[in-house]
Design an enzyme around this catalytic site. Sequence first.
Site, short mmCIF file in Angstrom:
data_model
loop_
_atom_site.label_atom_id
_atom_site.label_comp_id
_atom_site.label_asym_id
_atom_site.label_seq_id
_atom_site.Cartn_x
_atom_site.Cartn_y
_atom_site.Cartn_z
NE ARG A 67 -19.45 21.77 -4.00
CZ ARG A 67 -20.58 22.45 -4.16
NH1 ARG A 67 -21.02 22.72 -5.37
NH2 ARG A 67 -21.25 22.87 -3.11
CE1 TYR A 71 -15.49 23.59 -8.15
CE2 TYR A 71 -15.96 25.48 -6.75
CZ TYR A 71 -16.38 24.35 -7.41
OH TYR A 71 -17.69 23.98 -7.33
CE1 TYR A 93 -23.15 19.42 -21.16
CE2 TYR A 93 -23.84 20.39 -19.06
CZ TYR A 93 -24.14 19.71 -20.22
OH TYR A 93 -25.44 19.33 -20.47
#
Length: 260
Positions: A67, A71, A93
Amino acid sequence: MSTINKLVIVGSGIKFMSHLTIEVKAHIEQADKVLYLINEPAMQEWIVNNSKYSEPLDDLYVKNPLREDNYKLIAEYILEELTTTKVLCIVIYGHPTVFVQPSLLAAKMAIDRGYKVTILPGISTEDCLFADLIIDPGTCGCHSFEATDFLLYRREYDSSSHLILWQPYVIGMLGIPVNHNPKKGLQFLSNYLQEKYELNHEITLYEAAQYPAFTPRIDTITLRDLPDANISSLTTLYIKPNKQKTPDVGVLNALRSEHN
């Protein structure tokens, strides 16, 4: 008139359209280009239909196994787009700086390179949690930790305060969770929490409602049952205070003397 390109990072909130502020809506509609990282299909469709030009960032989010690499990839892509876009709007979000590393990294990189950066807040899961569970964090204080960070660094906390643990589903995971079983991570978490809470202490499994008229998930279990809890990537844990602290009499008397 300034010719410096501008980066605007906004939060869509949690509940579809209900949490979209007038200011955020205007930026989405007026920006030259909109990039979005939204896990809610209806909001994605609204952005596509109400922006001049839009593009999802989803593919970049899952491109690499780690991850952290994704990013950086997203942040670098945002900066690349910013070089050729007068006003670039990034829609995230929830709240755009709450557990969203790509937007934070992009903002810092843009500032370092001399771009104008504006960040507009959105309603986060924690905001919804306070309302849905009828909690005032000011009554006895509130600790809020990412679950892996909480365990890895053995974060100090006061069990007489509210405790909120984010992302328990991915405890210890560096990659993208696919067919993931969270039981091992939850067992580690349970063991650490047992240092300050009894096994029958209540824990709330919370998931904010994503649409108007929908109800949030509010399930109460005991610490004993945590390792086998049915949780998802949307679940946040809330642990209520386990005791009432006794005030410091010396401080109390000193404060009273100031008003006499």
